[in-house]
Design a protein around this motif. Structure first.
Motif, mmCIF file in Angstrom:
data_model
loop_
_atom_site.group_PDB
_atom_site.id
_atom_site.type_symbol
_atom_site.label_atom_id
_atom_site.label_comp_id
_atom_site.label_asym_id
_atom_site.label_seq_id
_atom_site.Cartn_x
_atom_site.Cartn_y
_atom_site.Cartn_z
ATOM 1 N N ARG A 176 1.027 -1.023 -0.469
ATOM 2 C CA ARG A 176 -0.281 -0.288 -0.014
ATOM 3 C C ARG A 176 0.892 1.400 -0.213
ATOM 4 N NH1 ARG A 176 -0.202 2.367 5.156
ATOM 5 N NH2 ARG A 176 0.428 0.955 6.994
ATOM 6 N N LEU A 177 0.775 2.052 -1.016
ATOM 7 C CA LEU A 177 0.831 3.488 -0.940
ATOM 8 C C LEU A 177 0.807 4.649 0.845
ATOM 9 C CD1 LEU A 177 2.483 4.652 -2.815
ATOM 10 C CD2 LEU A 177 1.031 5.871 -3.556
ATOM 11 N N ASP A 178 2.147 4.623 1.128
ATOM 12 C CA ASP A 178 2.050 5.243 2.145
ATOM 13 C C ASP A 178 2.964 6.434 2.303
ATOM 14 O OD1 ASP A 178 2.178 6.307 4.905
ATOM 15 O OD2 ASP A 178 3.829 5.130 5.940
ATOM 16 N N GLY A 179 2.047 7.782 1.162
ATOM 17 C CA GLY A 179 3.260 9.039 0.882
ATOM 18 C C GLY A 179 4.052 8.561 0.114
ATOM 19 N N ASN A 180 5.836 9.064 -0.274
ATOM 20 C CA ASN A 180 6.315 8.848 -0.909
ATOM 21 C C ASN A 180 6.976 7.305 -0.524
ATOM 22 O OD1 ASN A 180 7.765 8.828 1.284
ATOM 23 N ND2 ASN A 180 9.770 10.471 0.181
ATOM 24 N N HIS A 181 6.845 6.024 0.112
ATOM 25 C CA HIS A 181 7.150 4.952 0.214
ATOM 26 C C HIS A 181 5.481 3.742 -0.568
ATOM 27 C CE1 HIS A 181 10.266 6.747 2.236
ATOM 28 N NE2 HIS A 181 10.648 5.374 2.132
ATOM 29 N N TRP A 182 6.252 3.087 -0.253
ATOM 30 C CA TRP A 182 5.132 1.822 -0.622
ATOM 31 C C TRP A 182 5.780 0.827 0.600
ATOM 32 C CZ3 TRP A 182 1.848 0.302 -3.805
ATOM 33 C CH2 TRP A 182 1.216 0.898 -4.671
ATOM 34 N N VAL A 183 4.503 0.191 1.926
ATOM 35 C CA VAL A 183 4.880 -0.483 2.519
ATOM 36 C C VAL A 183 4.130 -2.045 2.212
ATOM 37 C CG1 VAL A 183 4.041 -1.045 5.032
ATOM 38 C CG2 VAL A 183 4.218 1.386 4.044
ATOM 39 N N VAL A 184 5.062 -2.671 2.200
ATOM 40 C CA VAL A 184 4.701 -4.441 1.871
ATOM 41 C C VAL A 184 4.487 -5.470 3.036
ATOM 42 C CG1 VAL A 184 5.939 -6.221 0.117
ATOM 43 C CG2 VAL A 184 5.930 -3.794 -0.431
ATOM 44 N N ASN A 185 3.997 -5.972 3.599
ATOM 45 C CA ASN A 185 3.693 -6.653 4.280
ATOM 46 C C ASN A 185 3.617 -8.851 3.403
ATOM 47 O OD1 ASN A 185 3.612 -6.064 7.246
ATOM 48 N ND2 ASN A 185 2.535 -4.497 5.945
ATOM 49 N N GLY A 186 3.785 -9.515 4.587
ATOM 50 C CA GLY A 186 3.105 -11.578 3.449
ATOM 51 C C GLY A 186 5.085 -11.900 4.465
ATOM 52 N N ARG A 187 4.209 -12.689 3.658
ATOM 53 C CA ARG A 187 5.303 -13.944 3.985
ATOM 54 C C ARG A 187 5.776 -14.541 2.059
ATOM 55 N NH1 ARG A 187 7.491 -17.079 7.524
ATOM 56 N NH2 ARG A 187 5.518 -19.187 7.803
ATOM 57 N N LYS A 188 6.879 -14.909 1.979
ATOM 58 C CA LYS A 188 7.245 -15.938 0.569
ATOM 59 C C LYS A 188 8.153 -17.407 1.145
ATOM 60 C CE LYS A 188 6.189 -11.993 -1.803
ATOM 61 N NZ LYS A 188 4.961 -12.454 -2.465
ATOM 62 N N ALA A 189 7.868 -18.260 0.052
ATOM 63 C CA ALA A 189 8.517 -19.454 0.179
ATOM 64 C C ALA A 189 9.058 -19.489 -1.023
ATOM 65 C CB ALA A 189 7.214 -20.317 0.000
ATOM 66 N N PHE A 190 10.156 -20.626 -0.941
ATOM 67 C CA PHE A 190 10.701 -21.299 -1.989
ATOM 68 C C PHE A 190 12.265 -20.186 -2.586
ATOM 69 C CE2 PHE A 190 7.207 -24.742 -1.530
ATOM 70 C CZ PHE A 190 8.646 -25.957 -1.300
ATOM 71 N N ILE A 191 12.409 -18.971 -1.311
ATOM 72 C CA ILE A 191 12.519 -17.621 -2.492
ATOM 73 C C ILE A 191 14.515 -17.879 -2.894
ATOM 74 C CG2 ILE A 191 13.283 -15.346 -2.964
ATOM 75 C CD1 ILE A 191 10.687 -16.544 -3.261
ATOM 76 N N THR A 192 14.306 -18.994 -3.776
ATOM 77 C CA THR A 192 15.632 -19.118 -4.637
ATOM 78 C C THR A 192 16.726 -18.239 -4.439
ATOM 79 O OG1 THR A 192 14.883 -20.357 -5.463
ATOM 80 C CG2 THR A 192 17.429 -20.297 -6.254
ATOM 81 N N GLY A 193 18.277 -18.589 -3.917
ATOM 82 C CA GLY A 193 19.056 -17.221 -3.131
ATOM 83 C C GLY A 193 19.225 -16.057 -2.815
ATOM 84 N N ALA A 194 17.681 -16.210 -1.627
ATOM 85 C CA ALA A 194 17.593 -15.239 -1.011
ATOM 86 C C ALA A 194 18.584 -14.514 0.322
ATOM 87 C CB ALA A 194 16.171 -15.002 0.325
ATOM 88 N N GLU A 195 19.184 -15.440 0.995
ATOM 89 C CA GLU A 195 20.456 -15.894 2.034
ATOM 90 C C GLU A 195 21.508 -15.843 1.167
ATOM 91 O OE1 GLU A 195 20.853 -18.282 5.840
ATOM 92 O OE2 GLU A 195 22.102 -19.400 4.334
ATOM 93 N N GLY A 196 22.477 -14.140 1.082
ATOM 94 C CA GLY A 196 22.881 -13.432 0.693
ATOM 95 C C GLY A 196 23.661 -12.579 -0.668
#
Length: 392
Positions: free
Chosen positions: A147-167
Protein backbone atom coordinates in the motif's frame (compact mmCIF):
# COMPACT_ATOMS: atom_id res chain seq x y z
CA UNK A 1 20.34 -21.25 -36.65
CA UNK A 2 22.82 -19.97 -34.05
CA UNK A 3 25.20 -17.31 -35.30
CA UNK A 4 28.95 -17.57 -35.63
CA UNK A 5 29.41 -15.25 -32.64
CA UNK A 6 27.33 -17.57 -30.46
CA UNK A 7 29.40 -20.56 -31.53
CA UNK A 8 32.61 -18.69 -30.74
CA UNK A 9 31.34 -17.68 -27.29
CA UNK A 10 29.97 -21.15 -26.57
CA UNK A 11 33.28 -22.79 -27.53
CA UNK A 12 35.19 -20.48 -25.18
CA UNK A 13 32.70 -21.18 -22.40
CA UNK A 14 32.87 -24.95 -22.92
CA UNK A 15 36.68 -24.93 -22.75
CA UNK A 16 36.57 -22.84 -19.58
CA UNK A 17 33.97 -25.03 -17.87
CA UNK A 18 35.63 -28.32 -18.72
CA UNK A 19 39.17 -27.22 -17.88
CA UNK A 20 38.76 -24.78 -14.99
CA UNK A 21 35.34 -25.31 -13.40
CA UNK A 22 34.90 -29.10 -13.32
CA UNK A 23 37.82 -29.57 -10.86
CA UNK A 24 35.86 -27.51 -8.30
CA UNK A 25 32.93 -29.96 -8.24
CA UNK A 26 34.41 -31.72 -5.21
CA UNK A 27 35.18 -28.48 -3.38
CA UNK A 28 34.06 -28.71 0.29
CA UNK A 29 32.59 -25.20 0.07
CA UNK A 30 29.62 -26.74 -1.74
CA UNK A 31 27.11 -27.57 1.00
CA UNK A 32 23.54 -28.77 1.43
CA UNK A 33 22.14 -25.33 0.60
CA UNK A 34 24.32 -24.69 -2.42
CA UNK A 35 27.84 -23.46 -3.12
CA UNK A 36 29.15 -20.84 -0.69
CA UNK A 37 29.46 -17.30 -1.98
CA UNK A 38 33.21 -17.48 -1.41
CA UNK A 39 33.37 -20.31 -3.95
CA UNK A 40 31.05 -18.50 -6.37
CA UNK A 41 33.20 -15.37 -6.31
CA UNK A 42 36.40 -17.38 -6.80
CA UNK A 43 34.88 -19.06 -9.85
CA UNK A 44 33.65 -15.74 -11.20
CA UNK A 45 37.14 -14.34 -10.86
CA UNK A 46 38.38 -17.15 -13.10
CA UNK A 47 35.56 -16.50 -15.56
CA UNK A 48 36.45 -12.81 -15.63
CA UNK A 49 40.04 -13.66 -16.47
CA UNK A 50 38.91 -16.06 -19.18
CA UNK A 51 36.55 -13.47 -20.69
CA UNK A 52 33.41 -15.61 -20.23
CA UNK A 53 31.65 -13.81 -17.37
CA UNK A 54 28.01 -13.03 -18.20
CA UNK A 55 28.67 -14.16 -21.80
CA UNK A 56 25.07 -13.70 -22.99
CA UNK A 57 25.21 -9.94 -22.44
CA UNK A 58 27.47 -7.98 -24.78
CA UNK A 59 29.71 -5.04 -23.88
CA UNK A 60 27.13 -2.50 -25.09
CA UNK A 61 24.53 -4.00 -22.74
CA UNK A 62 22.56 -5.78 -25.46
CA UNK A 63 21.66 -9.44 -25.15
CA UNK A 64 22.39 -12.30 -27.49
CA UNK A 65 19.26 -13.56 -29.21
CA UNK A 66 17.32 -16.27 -27.41
CA UNK A 67 18.61 -18.84 -29.90
CA UNK A 68 22.19 -17.73 -29.33
CA UNK A 69 21.70 -17.63 -25.57
CA UNK A 70 20.42 -21.22 -25.59
CA UNK A 71 23.63 -22.37 -27.24
CA UNK A 72 25.86 -20.49 -24.80
CA UNK A 73 23.93 -21.57 -21.70
CA UNK A 74 24.10 -25.19 -22.82
CA UNK A 75 27.89 -24.88 -22.60
CA UNK A 76 27.79 -23.31 -19.14
CA UNK A 77 25.58 -26.17 -17.96
CA UNK A 78 28.22 -28.82 -18.59
CA UNK A 79 28.96 -28.37 -14.90
CA UNK A 80 26.43 -27.28 -12.25
CA UNK A 81 29.11 -24.80 -11.15
CA UNK A 82 29.55 -23.52 -14.71
CA UNK A 83 26.34 -21.51 -14.62
CA UNK A 84 27.47 -19.89 -11.36
CA UNK A 85 30.97 -19.19 -12.60
CA UNK A 86 29.71 -17.61 -15.83
CA UNK A 87 26.96 -15.68 -14.03
CA UNK A 88 24.04 -17.16 -15.95
CA UNK A 89 22.38 -19.05 -13.10
CA UNK A 90 18.78 -18.78 -11.95
CA UNK A 91 17.32 -16.56 -10.69
CA UNK A 92 19.95 -13.97 -11.66
CA UNK A 93 19.82 -14.58 -15.40
CA UNK A 94 16.03 -14.15 -15.49
CA UNK A 95 16.19 -11.12 -13.21
CA UNK A 96 18.80 -9.49 -15.41
CA UNK A 97 16.61 -10.01 -18.44
CA UNK A 98 13.56 -8.56 -16.68
CA UNK A 99 15.41 -5.45 -15.47
CA UNK A 100 16.91 -4.88 -18.91
CA UNK A 101 13.43 -4.97 -20.46
CA UNK A 102 11.39 -3.04 -17.87
CA UNK A 103 13.77 -1.09 -15.62
CA UNK A 104 14.40 2.64 -16.06
CA UNK A 105 17.91 4.12 -16.21
CA UNK A 106 18.14 4.56 -12.44
CA UNK A 107 17.12 0.99 -11.69
CA UNK A 108 19.50 -0.37 -14.32
CA UNK A 109 22.44 1.56 -12.88
CA UNK A 110 21.70 0.75 -9.24
CA UNK A 111 20.38 -2.82 -9.41
CA UNK A 112 21.14 -4.31 -12.82
CA UNK A 113 24.79 -3.28 -13.17
CA UNK A 114 26.00 -5.20 -10.06
CA UNK A 115 24.26 -8.33 -11.35
CA UNK A 116 25.77 -8.10 -14.82
CA UNK A 117 29.24 -7.55 -13.35
CA UNK A 118 28.85 -10.66 -11.19
CA UNK A 119 29.45 -8.67 -8.00
CA UNK A 120 25.98 -9.38 -6.58
CA UNK A 121 23.36 -12.12 -6.49
CA UNK A 122 19.61 -11.58 -6.56
CA UNK A 123 16.36 -13.18 -5.40
CA UNK A 124 12.84 -13.06 -6.85
CA UNK A 125 10.19 -12.92 -4.11
CA UNK A 126 6.96 -14.28 -5.60
CA UNK A 127 6.03 -17.78 -4.37
CA UNK A 128 4.26 -18.03 -1.01
CA UNK A 129 3.75 -20.83 1.57
CA UNK A 130 1.22 -23.39 0.36
CA UNK A 131 0.27 -24.18 3.97
CA UNK A 132 -1.02 -20.62 4.29
CA UNK A 133 -2.96 -20.63 1.01
CA UNK A 134 -0.44 -18.41 -0.72
CA UNK A 135 0.48 -18.07 -4.39
CA UNK A 136 2.35 -20.90 -6.08
CA UNK A 137 1.55 -22.03 -9.60
CA UNK A 138 -1.51 -19.76 -9.38
CA UNK A 139 -0.11 -16.23 -8.84
CA UNK A 140 -3.63 -14.80 -8.51
CA UNK A 141 -3.66 -16.29 -4.98
CA UNK A 142 -0.97 -13.83 -3.87
CA UNK A 143 -1.46 -12.69 -0.28
CA UNK A 144 1.56 -10.44 0.17
CA UNK A 145 0.23 -6.88 0.06
CA UNK A 146 1.54 -3.42 -0.67
CA UNK A 147 0.00 0.00 0.00
CA UNK A 148 1.14 3.53 -0.71
CA UNK A 149 2.17 5.59 2.32
CA UNK A 150 3.42 9.03 1.28
CA UNK A 151 6.49 8.53 -0.90
CA UNK A 152 6.93 4.90 0.12
CA UNK A 153 5.17 1.60 -0.50
CA UNK A 154 4.71 -0.62 2.56
CA UNK A 155 4.87 -4.38 1.95
CA UNK A 156 3.75 -7.17 4.28
CA UNK A 157 3.51 -10.90 3.71
CA UNK A 158 5.17 -14.29 3.60
CA UNK A 159 7.20 -15.91 0.85
CA UNK A 160 8.54 -19.43 0.30
CA UNK A 161 11.01 -21.24 -1.96
CA UNK A 162 12.85 -17.96 -2.52
CA UNK A 163 15.98 -19.12 -4.30
CA UNK A 164 19.19 -17.44 -3.22
CA UNK A 165 17.63 -15.07 -0.68
CA UNK A 166 20.36 -15.87 1.81
CA UNK A 167 23.37 -13.91 0.61
CA UNK A 168 21.56 -11.95 -2.11
CA UNK A 169 22.19 -8.22 -2.47
CA UNK A 170 19.33 -7.42 -4.86
CA UNK A 171 15.69 -8.41 -4.37
CA UNK A 172 12.65 -8.19 -6.65
CA UNK A 173 9.58 -8.27 -4.42
CA UNK A 174 6.14 -8.99 -5.83
CA UNK A 175 3.00 -7.99 -3.92
CA UNK A 176 -0.73 -7.41 -4.48
CA UNK A 177 -1.77 -3.79 -4.21
CA UNK A 178 -4.41 -2.81 -1.66
CA UNK A 179 -3.97 0.85 -2.55
CA UNK A 180 -7.08 2.40 -4.17
CA UNK A 181 -5.05 3.64 -7.16
CA UNK A 182 -4.11 0.08 -8.22
CA UNK A 183 -6.18 -2.18 -5.98
CA UNK A 184 -5.96 -5.87 -6.80
CA UNK A 185 -3.10 -5.48 -9.26
CA UNK A 186 0.38 -6.84 -8.69
CA UNK A 187 3.39 -4.61 -8.16
CA UNK A 188 7.13 -5.30 -8.39
CA UNK A 189 9.76 -3.52 -6.32
CA UNK A 190 13.55 -3.45 -6.26
CA UNK A 191 15.18 -3.60 -2.83
CA UNK A 192 18.68 -3.70 -1.41
CA UNK A 193 19.43 -6.82 0.61
CA UNK A 194 19.76 -7.65 3.40
CA UNK A 195 16.96 -5.56 4.90
CA UNK A 196 15.79 -5.90 8.52
CA UNK A 197 12.16 -5.94 7.35
CA UNK A 198 12.87 -9.09 5.28
CA UNK A 199 13.50 -11.98 7.66
CA UNK A 200 14.74 -15.39 6.58
CA UNK A 201 12.79 -17.81 8.77
CA UNK A 202 14.61 -20.87 7.49
CA UNK A 203 16.34 -22.33 4.47
CA UNK A 204 14.52 -25.44 3.31
CA UNK A 205 16.25 -28.81 2.95
CA UNK A 206 15.44 -29.70 -0.65
CA UNK A 207 16.36 -32.48 -3.06
CA UNK A 208 18.51 -30.07 -5.09
CA UNK A 209 21.55 -28.11 -3.86
CA UNK A 210 23.16 -26.37 -6.83
CA UNK A 211 21.93 -22.82 -6.18
CA UNK A 212 23.74 -20.55 -3.69
CA UNK A 213 21.63 -19.67 -0.67
CA UNK A 214 19.22 -22.55 -1.24
CA UNK A 215 15.46 -21.94 -1.08
CA UNK A 216 14.21 -19.86 1.85
CA UNK A 217 10.98 -19.18 3.71
CA UNK A 218 10.61 -15.44 4.27
CA UNK A 219 8.58 -13.06 6.44
CA UNK A 220 8.21 -9.47 5.20
CA UNK A 221 7.14 -7.10 7.96
CA UNK A 222 6.42 -3.43 7.14
CA UNK A 223 9.04 -3.22 4.40
CA UNK A 224 9.18 0.42 3.28
CA UNK A 225 10.24 0.91 -0.34
CA UNK A 226 10.70 4.35 -1.98
CA UNK A 227 8.28 4.93 -4.85
CA UNK A 228 11.12 5.27 -7.35
CA UNK A 229 12.12 1.65 -6.66
CA UNK A 230 8.94 0.27 -8.20
CA UNK A 231 9.61 -1.66 -11.38
CA UNK A 232 7.39 -0.19 -14.07
CA UNK A 233 3.86 0.86 -13.15
CA UNK A 234 1.65 0.00 -10.19
CA UNK A 235 -0.73 -2.89 -10.86
CA UNK A 236 1.25 -4.17 -13.87
CA UNK A 237 3.34 -6.75 -12.05
CA UNK A 238 1.69 -9.79 -13.59
CA UNK A 239 2.35 -8.38 -17.06
CA UNK A 240 6.03 -7.89 -16.21
CA UNK A 241 6.19 -11.42 -14.83
CA UNK A 242 5.16 -12.65 -18.28
CA UNK A 243 8.14 -10.81 -19.79
CA UNK A 244 10.44 -12.86 -17.55
CA UNK A 245 8.49 -16.10 -17.60
CA UNK A 246 9.07 -17.69 -21.02
CA UNK A 247 12.77 -16.81 -21.41
CA UNK A 248 13.50 -18.00 -17.86
CA UNK A 249 11.76 -21.32 -18.49
CA UNK A 250 13.85 -21.79 -21.60
CA UNK A 251 17.20 -20.89 -20.06
CA UNK A 252 16.50 -23.42 -17.30
CA UNK A 253 16.06 -26.01 -20.05
CA UNK A 254 19.31 -25.03 -21.73
CA UNK A 255 21.38 -25.16 -18.56
CA UNK A 256 20.09 -28.57 -17.51
CA UNK A 257 20.49 -29.90 -21.04
CA UNK A 258 24.19 -29.08 -20.75
CA UNK A 259 24.47 -31.08 -17.55
CA UNK A 260 22.55 -33.99 -19.10
CA UNK A 261 25.00 -34.02 -22.02
CA UNK A 262 27.86 -34.35 -19.54
CA UNK A 263 26.06 -37.08 -17.60
CA UNK A 264 25.64 -39.01 -20.84
CA UNK A 265 29.37 -38.65 -21.48
CA UNK A 266 30.16 -40.00 -18.00
CA UNK A 267 27.71 -42.90 -18.29
CA UNK A 268 29.03 -43.77 -21.76
CA UNK A 269 32.63 -43.79 -20.53
CA UNK A 270 31.64 -46.03 -17.63
CA UNK A 271 29.69 -48.44 -19.84
CA UNK A 272 32.52 -48.72 -22.34
CA UNK A 273 35.18 -49.39 -19.68
CA UNK A 274 33.25 -51.56 -17.23
CA UNK A 275 33.33 -55.29 -17.97
CA UNK A 276 30.56 -57.69 -16.97
CA UNK A 277 29.75 -61.23 -18.15
CA UNK A 278 32.68 -61.29 -20.53
CA UNK A 279 32.22 -57.99 -22.38
CA UNK A 280 31.85 -54.23 -21.85
CA UNK A 281 28.51 -53.10 -20.42
CA UNK A 282 27.77 -51.11 -23.55
CA UNK A 283 27.69 -54.34 -25.56
CA UNK A 284 24.79 -55.61 -23.45
CA UNK A 285 21.62 -54.41 -25.15
CA UNK A 286 20.02 -53.48 -21.82
CA UNK A 287 22.72 -50.85 -21.31
CA UNK A 288 23.58 -49.93 -24.89
CA UNK A 289 19.96 -49.30 -25.78
CA UNK A 290 19.54 -46.94 -22.82
CA UNK A 291 22.49 -44.86 -23.98
CA UNK A 292 21.13 -44.92 -27.52
CA UNK A 293 17.75 -43.65 -26.34
CA UNK A 294 19.50 -40.93 -24.37
CA UNK A 295 21.27 -39.77 -27.50
CA UNK A 296 17.94 -39.56 -29.33
CA UNK A 297 16.29 -37.70 -26.45
CA UNK A 298 19.15 -35.21 -26.04
CA UNK A 299 18.79 -34.27 -29.68
CA UNK A 300 15.02 -33.91 -29.30
CA UNK A 301 15.49 -31.60 -26.29
CA UNK A 302 17.93 -29.44 -28.21
CA UNK A 303 15.50 -29.12 -31.12
CA UNK A 304 12.61 -28.26 -28.80
CA UNK A 305 14.66 -25.56 -27.08
CA UNK A 306 15.83 -24.05 -30.37
CA UNK A 307 12.27 -24.07 -31.74
CA UNK A 308 10.95 -22.17 -28.72
CA UNK A 309 13.91 -19.76 -28.80
CA UNK A 310 13.14 -19.04 -32.44
CA UNK A 311 9.58 -18.11 -31.50
CA UNK A 312 10.84 -15.75 -28.78
CA UNK A 313 13.24 -14.18 -31.27
CA UNK A 314 10.26 -13.06 -33.37
CA UNK A 315 9.14 -10.88 -30.44
CA UNK A 316 6.30 -13.21 -29.47
CA UNK A 317 5.87 -13.81 -25.72
CA UNK A 318 6.06 -17.53 -26.46
CA UNK A 319 3.93 -18.45 -23.45
CA UNK A 320 2.49 -21.61 -25.01
CA UNK A 321 5.71 -22.62 -26.72
CA UNK A 322 7.79 -22.20 -23.56
CA UNK A 323 5.22 -24.19 -21.59
CA UNK A 324 5.50 -27.03 -24.09
CA UNK A 325 9.30 -26.85 -24.15
CA UNK A 326 9.62 -26.75 -20.37
CA UNK A 327 7.31 -29.73 -19.93
CA UNK A 328 8.99 -31.84 -22.61
CA UNK A 329 12.56 -31.01 -21.64
CA UNK A 330 12.08 -31.40 -17.88
CA UNK A 331 10.35 -34.77 -18.24
CA UNK A 332 12.80 -36.03 -20.88
CA UNK A 333 15.92 -34.94 -19.00
CA UNK A 334 14.65 -36.79 -15.95
CA UNK A 335 14.37 -39.96 -18.02
CA UNK A 336 17.88 -39.37 -19.38
CA UNK A 337 19.24 -38.89 -15.87
CA UNK A 338 17.49 -42.03 -14.65
CA UNK A 339 19.02 -44.10 -17.47
CA UNK A 340 22.50 -42.69 -16.75
CA UNK A 341 22.15 -43.72 -13.10
CA UNK A 342 20.92 -47.17 -14.13
CA UNK A 343 23.77 -47.69 -16.60
CA UNK A 344 26.30 -46.97 -13.87
CA UNK A 345 24.71 -49.24 -11.28
CA UNK A 346 25.85 -48.62 -7.70
CA UNK A 347 28.31 -45.95 -8.83
CA UNK A 348 25.41 -44.00 -10.31
CA UNK A 349 23.77 -43.39 -6.95
CA UNK A 350 26.92 -42.06 -5.28
CA UNK A 351 28.28 -38.56 -5.19
CA UNK A 352 31.40 -39.70 -7.05
CA UNK A 353 30.11 -38.07 -10.24
CA UNK A 354 27.56 -35.42 -11.23
CA UNK A 355 25.22 -38.12 -12.60
CA UNK A 356 23.53 -38.55 -9.21
CA UNK A 357 23.33 -34.75 -8.83
CA UNK A 358 21.66 -34.38 -12.22
CA UNK A 359 19.03 -36.91 -11.17
CA UNK A 360 18.17 -34.84 -8.07
CA UNK A 361 18.31 -31.48 -9.80
CA UNK A 362 16.16 -32.47 -12.75
CA UNK A 363 13.62 -34.12 -10.46
CA UNK A 364 13.16 -30.72 -8.83
CA UNK A 365 12.99 -29.02 -12.24
CA UNK A 366 9.83 -31.01 -13.03
CA UNK A 367 8.21 -28.83 -10.34
CA UNK A 368 10.14 -25.55 -10.47
CA UNK A 369 8.93 -22.98 -13.03
CA UNK A 370 5.54 -24.68 -12.98
CA UNK A 371 4.82 -28.38 -12.41
CA UNK A 372 4.34 -30.51 -15.51
CA UNK A 373 0.67 -31.01 -14.64
CA UNK A 374 -0.03 -27.27 -14.48
CA UNK A 375 1.54 -26.75 -17.88
CA UNK A 376 -0.50 -29.60 -19.38
CA UNK A 377 -3.68 -28.24 -17.76
CA UNK A 378 -2.99 -24.84 -19.29
CA UNK A 379 -2.33 -26.40 -22.69
CA UNK A 380 -5.52 -28.47 -22.45
CA UNK A 381 -7.52 -25.30 -21.78
CA UNK A 382 -5.96 -23.73 -24.88
CA UNK A 383 -6.83 -26.81 -26.96
CA UNK A 384 -10.45 -26.61 -25.80
CA UNK A 385 -10.58 -22.86 -26.46
CA UNK A 386 -9.21 -23.32 -29.99
CA UNK A 387 -11.73 -26.11 -30.66
CA UNK A 388 -14.59 -23.95 -29.44
CA UNK A 389 -13.46 -21.01 -31.61
CA UNK A 390 -13.15 -23.27 -34.65
CA UNK A 391 -16.61 -24.72 -34.15
CA UNK A 392 -18.55 -21.60 -33.17
Amino acid sequence: MSSERASTIANSVETFVREQVVPFESDPRWGDHGPADELVQELRGLAREAGVLTPHILEDGSHLTHTETAKVLRATGLSPLGTLACNVMAPDEGNMYLLSQVGDAQIKERFLAPLVSGEARSAFFMTEPASEGGAGSDPSMMQTTCRLDGNHWVVNGRKAFITGAEGAKVGIVMARSIDPSSEGGACMFLVDLPDPAIQIDRVLDTIDNSMPGGHAVITINDLRIPVDQMLGEAGEGFKYAQVRLAPARLTHCSRWLGLAIRAQEIATDYACRRQAFGKPLVDHEGVGFMLAQNKIDLQACELMIDWCAGVLDTGDLGTTESSMAKTFVAETLFQIADRCVQCMGGTGVTGDSIVELLFREVRAFRIYDGPTEVHKWSLAKKIKREWRDANS
